[in-house]
Scaffold this active site. Structure first.
Site, PDB file in Angstrom:
ATOM      1  N   GLU A  60      42.381 -29.472   7.275  1.00  0.00           N
ATOM      2  CA  GLU A  60      42.688 -30.585   8.736  1.00  0.00           C
ATOM      3  C   GLU A  60      43.057 -31.546   8.105  1.00  0.00           C
ATOM      4  O   GLU A  60      42.828 -32.567   6.761  1.00  0.00           O
ATOM      5  CB  GLU A  60      41.183 -31.075   9.123  1.00  0.00           C
ATOM      6  CG  GLU A  60      40.566 -29.865   9.457  1.00  0.00           C
ATOM      7  CD  GLU A  60      40.638 -30.281  11.178  1.00  0.00           C
ATOM      8  OE1 GLU A  60      41.702 -30.906  12.187  1.00  0.00           O
ATOM      9  OE2 GLU A  60      40.740 -28.755  12.417  1.00  0.00           O
ATOM     10  N   SER A 117      44.529 -36.199   2.905  1.00  0.00           N
ATOM     11  CA  SER A 117      45.606 -35.978   2.872  1.00  0.00           C
ATOM     12  C   SER A 117      46.060 -34.411   2.817  1.00  0.00           C
ATOM     13  O   SER A 117      45.962 -34.155   2.616  1.00  0.00           O
ATOM     14  CB  SER A 117      46.128 -36.594   1.916  1.00  0.00           C
ATOM     15  OG  SER A 117      45.751 -36.498   0.814  1.00  0.00           O
ATOM     16  N   CYS A 139      43.484 -39.920  11.067  1.00  0.00           N
ATOM     17  CA  CYS A 139      43.886 -39.173  11.365  1.00  0.00           C
ATOM     18  C   CYS A 139      44.997 -39.329  12.892  1.00  0.00           C
ATOM     19  O   CYS A 139      45.837 -39.082  12.475  1.00  0.00           O
ATOM     20  CB  CYS A 139      43.454 -37.841  11.299  1.00  0.00           C
ATOM     21  SG  CYS A 139      42.273 -37.216  11.705  1.00  0.00           S
ATOM     22  N   ASN A 162      36.958 -42.046   5.813  1.00  0.00           N
ATOM     23  CA  ASN A 162      37.324 -42.435   6.923  1.00  0.00           C
ATOM     24  C   ASN A 162      35.972 -42.452   8.239  1.00  0.00           C
ATOM     25  O   ASN A 162      35.934 -42.943   8.703  1.00  0.00           O
ATOM     26  CB  ASN A 162      38.742 -42.254   7.591  1.00  0.00           C
ATOM     27  CG  ASN A 162      38.852 -41.013   8.397  1.00  0.00           C
ATOM     28  OD1 ASN A 162      38.451 -39.827   7.586  1.00  0.00           O
ATOM     29  ND2 ASN A 162      40.055 -41.541   8.524  1.00  0.00           N
ATOM     30  N   GLU A 214      39.102 -27.175  14.345  1.00  0.00           N
ATOM     31  CA  GLU A 214      37.402 -26.920  13.899  1.00  0.00           C
ATOM     32  C   GLU A 214      37.072 -27.598  15.197  1.00  0.00           C
ATOM     33  O   GLU A 214      37.607 -27.611  16.430  1.00  0.00           O
ATOM     34  CB  GLU A 214      37.175 -28.387  13.441  1.00  0.00           C
ATOM     35  CG  GLU A 214      37.362 -28.201  11.855  1.00  0.00           C
ATOM     36  CD  GLU A 214      37.247 -29.159  10.972  1.00  0.00           C
ATOM     37  OE1 GLU A 214      37.059 -30.209  11.070  1.00  0.00           O
ATOM     38  OE2 GLU A 214      36.557 -28.453   9.751  1.00  0.00           O
TER      39      GLU A 214
HETATM   40  P1  NAD Z   1      42.531 -37.655  -0.267  1.00  0.00           P
HETATM   41  O1  NAD Z   1      42.805 -35.904   0.339  1.00  0.00           O
HETATM   42  O2  NAD Z   1      42.540 -38.711  -1.359  1.00  0.00           O
HETATM   43  O3  NAD Z   1      40.795 -36.783  -0.167  1.00  0.00           O
HETATM   44  C1  NAD Z   1      40.199 -36.057   0.520  1.00  0.00           C
HETATM   45  C2  NAD Z   1      38.752 -35.553  -0.327  1.00  0.00           C
HETATM   46  O4  NAD Z   1      39.378 -34.638  -1.585  1.00  0.00           O
HETATM   47  C3  NAD Z   1      37.993 -36.417  -1.397  1.00  0.00           C
HETATM   48  O5  NAD Z   1      36.883 -35.796  -1.286  1.00  0.00           O
HETATM   49  C4  NAD Z   1      38.518 -35.856  -2.640  1.00  0.00           C
HETATM   50  O6  NAD Z   1      37.499 -36.530  -3.531  1.00  0.00           O
HETATM   51  C5  NAD Z   1      39.027 -34.659  -2.324  1.00  0.00           C
HETATM   52  N1  NAD Z   1      40.158 -34.362  -3.492  1.00  0.00           N
HETATM   53  C6  NAD Z   1      40.667 -35.367  -4.290  1.00  0.00           C
HETATM   54  N2  NAD Z   1      41.441 -34.460  -5.084  1.00  0.00           N
HETATM   55  C7  NAD Z   1      41.185 -33.249  -5.195  1.00  0.00           C
HETATM   56  C8  NAD Z   1      42.301 -31.907  -5.538  1.00  0.00           C
HETATM   57  N3  NAD Z   1      42.528 -32.260  -6.743  1.00  0.00           N
HETATM   58  N4  NAD Z   1      41.253 -30.653  -5.404  1.00  0.00           N
HETATM   59  C9  NAD Z   1      40.047 -31.265  -4.088  1.00  0.00           C
HETATM   60  N5  NAD Z   1      39.939 -32.405  -3.683  1.00  0.00           N
HETATM   61  C10 NAD Z   1      40.661 -33.473  -3.565  1.00  0.00           C
HETATM   62  O7  NAD Z   1      41.716 -37.965   1.437  1.00  0.00           O
HETATM   63  P2  NAD Z   1      41.276 -39.766   1.800  1.00  0.00           P
HETATM   64  O8  NAD Z   1      41.790 -40.626   1.196  1.00  0.00           O
HETATM   65  O9  NAD Z   1      39.818 -39.013   1.198  1.00  0.00           O
HETATM   66  O10 NAD Z   1      41.724 -39.221   3.283  1.00  0.00           O
HETATM   67  C11 NAD Z   1      42.468 -40.161   4.396  1.00  0.00           C
HETATM   68  C12 NAD Z   1      43.198 -38.394   4.438  1.00  0.00           C
HETATM   69  O11 NAD Z   1      42.268 -37.356   5.552  1.00  0.00           O
HETATM   70  C13 NAD Z   1      44.247 -39.054   5.593  1.00  0.00           C
HETATM   71  O12 NAD Z   1      45.596 -38.913   4.896  1.00  0.00           O
HETATM   72  C14 NAD Z   1      43.507 -38.535   7.185  1.00  0.00           C
HETATM   73  O13 NAD Z   1      45.140 -38.544   7.608  1.00  0.00           O
HETATM   74  C15 NAD Z   1      43.012 -37.021   6.729  1.00  0.00           C
HETATM   75  N6  NAD Z   1      42.112 -36.990   7.818  1.00  0.00           N
HETATM   76  C16 NAD Z   1      42.668 -35.522   8.379  1.00  0.00           C
HETATM   77  C17 NAD Z   1      41.389 -35.709   9.765  1.00  0.00           C
HETATM   78  C18 NAD Z   1      42.082 -34.425  10.852  1.00  0.00           C
HETATM   79  O14 NAD Z   1      41.020 -33.993  11.017  1.00  0.00           O
HETATM   80  N7  NAD Z   1      43.433 -33.979  10.330  1.00  0.00           N
HETATM   81  C19 NAD Z   1      40.213 -36.087   9.792  1.00  0.00           C
HETATM   82  C20 NAD Z   1      40.042 -37.699   8.783  1.00  0.00           C
HETATM   83  C21 NAD Z   1      40.493 -37.872   7.589  1.00  0.00           C
END
Ligand code: NAD
Length: 503
Positions: free
Chosen positions: A266, A245, A300, A168, A475
């Site tokens: 995060e 996530s 997020c 995102n 962070e």
């Molecule tokens: P996601 O959890 O699906 O993926 C995040 C990353 O993890 C990607 O690079 C993905 O390829 C990788 N991943 C997936 N499966 C994995 C595994 N088994 N082991 C290790 N890595 C793996 O999240 P998304 O859909 O890309 O992003 C959206 C989510 O991110 C939302 O829940 C959002 O709230 C969160 N987010 C949080 C913040 C924050 O600062 N708190 C900021 C931005 C996004």
């Protein structure tokens, strides 16, 4: 909203997709088995990028390169001032390529171009801030332990860090992690989201140009299970910095726990903005729309729950609805667009599924709620749901789309109960002219950030992170570099040791 949207095809649509190769040990290379991944522009529908697709062999090579750079390379050993100079050079190069990077993030994520420019500008500022912290990182001394003892506490870089980022805010989020890890003297393997990897590869190019030694930063494109999971489990990796996530964050933490690795998480959010009758309601209405629909709600920090005092609900929501009608949804590359495309058709279906379920549960669509027909890409009308109650899934789960759920309250206690009634605790907002009200909410809401009479501002100086299931650790802020260090205690004894044990 005039339907359907007509989306103009950018120049990139008539060219071959841009290709990106993996960065391992200072060289850009193809995957050993020649596999590639493609990314279609969610706002325009054409193939915009093709990346070499990493697998287990590339994870092994990248971690080994990072370990070699950490064990024997110059990076952890050089003066902080020299590291800072490279980070500052990188910041200048990012700034020089701001438009190119912003355009890549737009084409891959569907976010609006004006917003993307702001994100890359913000990233430049973060790289500069991290460079400053490199030079102020220090340990402690204890000269108060008696004449014969001097205690010294060193801050040493923790080692190889695996950095995993979501789709995102592709460039901004890697910039919230990598410069601080580098400032500390760590080396890294970075995996951007498989949907938005391009700008991270441009960052790799910039870092090499800035003079970063080979192997200090390695970048892999690939799927979470194939690349992210082994990057977490690898025995040479000492720390995992993950943004994504809560579901994947939990899996990642469980895997890291096997070797007791340090983790920084995060994760998701379900943030509430609480509006009291004495607030500047014009400003609050604008912030409600901004909080709900910024980055198409794929944020997020989205203020996805609007918690309004019942005495003003009808008038206030009327103003919010009128402002929402003026939000321009459309071509992400158009400077006037405020809400661009949704990241994927699967995600769009998930978001519209939440809206349908909320209607089933008894809430009503007050505005929007429909997918927007377009000549290309996938777009959703900014949506406001009224009559949402705390027990509904829409009030508790992260929807991650342009959907604002409205709940009402009668007392400050009720507002706080609603705000805290979610498994998440990332951020919150409060709107009131009363310092007592603002302070009561700010002190009692269980979240890592509280905005008072503003919403979703960010500064490198201020720590960011979540309570509860929104994450672990913080962070940014002045301690961000320390997060990538270990403390080592050294006890210097002067003269002959006294107090022998056996005698
Ligand atoms: P996601 O959890 O699906 O993926 C995040 C990353 O993890 C990607 O690079 C993905 O390829 C990788 N991943 C997936 N499966 C994995 C595994 N088994 N082991 C290790 N890595 C793996 O999240 P998304 O859909 O890309 O992003 C959206 C989510 O991110 C939302 O829940 C959002 O709230 C969160 N987010 C949080 C913040 C924050 O600062 N708190 C900021 C931005 C996004």
């Amino acid at each position: 909203m005039n339907l359907p949207l007509t989306i103009a095809m950018p120049a990139e649509a008539s060219a071959a997709p841009q290709t990106y190769r993996l960065l391992i040990d200072g060289k850009f290379v193809d995957a050993r088995d020649g596999r590639t991944l493609e990314r279609n522009s969610p706002g325009h529908g054409f193939t915009v990028s093709r990346y070499a697709q990493a697998g287990a062999a590339e994870v092994e090579a990248a971690v080994q390169a990072a370990q070699k750079a950490f064990e024997t390379g110059p990076w952890p050993r050089m003066k902080a001032g020299e590291r800072a100079a490279i980070l500052l050079k990188a910041a200048d190069l990012i700034e020089a390529r701001l438009e190119e990077i912003a355009r890549l993030d737009v084409l891959e994520s569907g976010k609006p171009i004006v917003q993307a420019r702001g994100e890359i500008g913000g990233a430049v500022d973060i790289w500069r801030y991290a460079a400053a912290l490199a030079r102020t990182l220090h340990g402690e001394t204890y000269a108060n332990l008696g004449d014969a003892m001097l205690g010294v506490v060193l801050r040493e870089p923790i080692g190889v860090v695996s950095i995993i980022t979501p789709w995102n805010f592709p460039f901004l989020i890697v910039s919230q992690k990598l410069p601080f890890a580098l400032a500390a003297g760590c080396t890294a393997v970075v995996k951007p989201s498989e949907m938005t990897s391009a700008s991270t590869f441009v960052l790799g190019d910039i870092l090499m140009q800035a003079g970063l030694p080979d192997g200090v930063v390695n970048i892999l494109a690939g799927l979470g299970a194939d690349v992210g999971a082994p990057m977490v489990a690898h025995p040479l990796v000492e720390m995992v910095s993950f943004t994504g996530s809560t579901r994947v964050g939990k899996m990642t933490m469980a895997s890291a726990a096997n070797a007791l690795k340090k983790v920084s998480m995060e994760l998701g959010g379900k943030n509430g903005q609480i509006v009291f009758p004495d607030a500047d309601l014009e400003a609050a209405a604008d912030a409600a729309v901004f909080g709900g629909f910024f980055n198409a709600g794929e944020c997020c920090n989205a203020g996805s729950r609007l918690i309004v005092h019942e005495a003003i609900a009808d008038d206030f929501l009327g103003a919010v609805k009128a402002l929402t009608a003026r939000v321009t949804v459309g071509d992400p590359l158009d400077d006037s667009t405020k809400v661009g495309a949704m990241i994927s058709s699967e995600h769009l279906a998930k978001v519209t599924g939440y809206v349908a379920a909320a209607a089933n549960d008894g809430s009503s669509v007050y505005s929007g709620g429909k997918q927007i027909a377009s000549s290309a890409g996938q777009y959703l009308d900014p949506t406001i749901l009224r009559g949402v109650t705390e027990d509904m899934a829409i009030a508790r789960e992260e929807v991650f789309g342009p959907v604002l759920s409205v709940l009402t309250f009668g007392s400050i206690e009720e507002a706080l109960r609603i705000a805290n009634n979610t498994p998440y605790g990332l951020s919150a907002g409060v709107w009131s002219a009363s310092i007592d009200t603002c302070m009561s909410v700010a002190r009692n809401v269980r979240s890592g950030t509280v905005w008072v009479n503003t919403f979703m501002e960010g500064y490198p100086e201020l720590p960011f992170g979540g309570y509860k299931q929104s994450g672990l650790g913080r962070e940014l802020g002045k301690r961000a570099v320390e997060d990538y260090t270990e403390e080592k205690t050294i006890q210097f004894h002067r003269g002959q040791r006294t107090g022998w044990w056996v005698g």
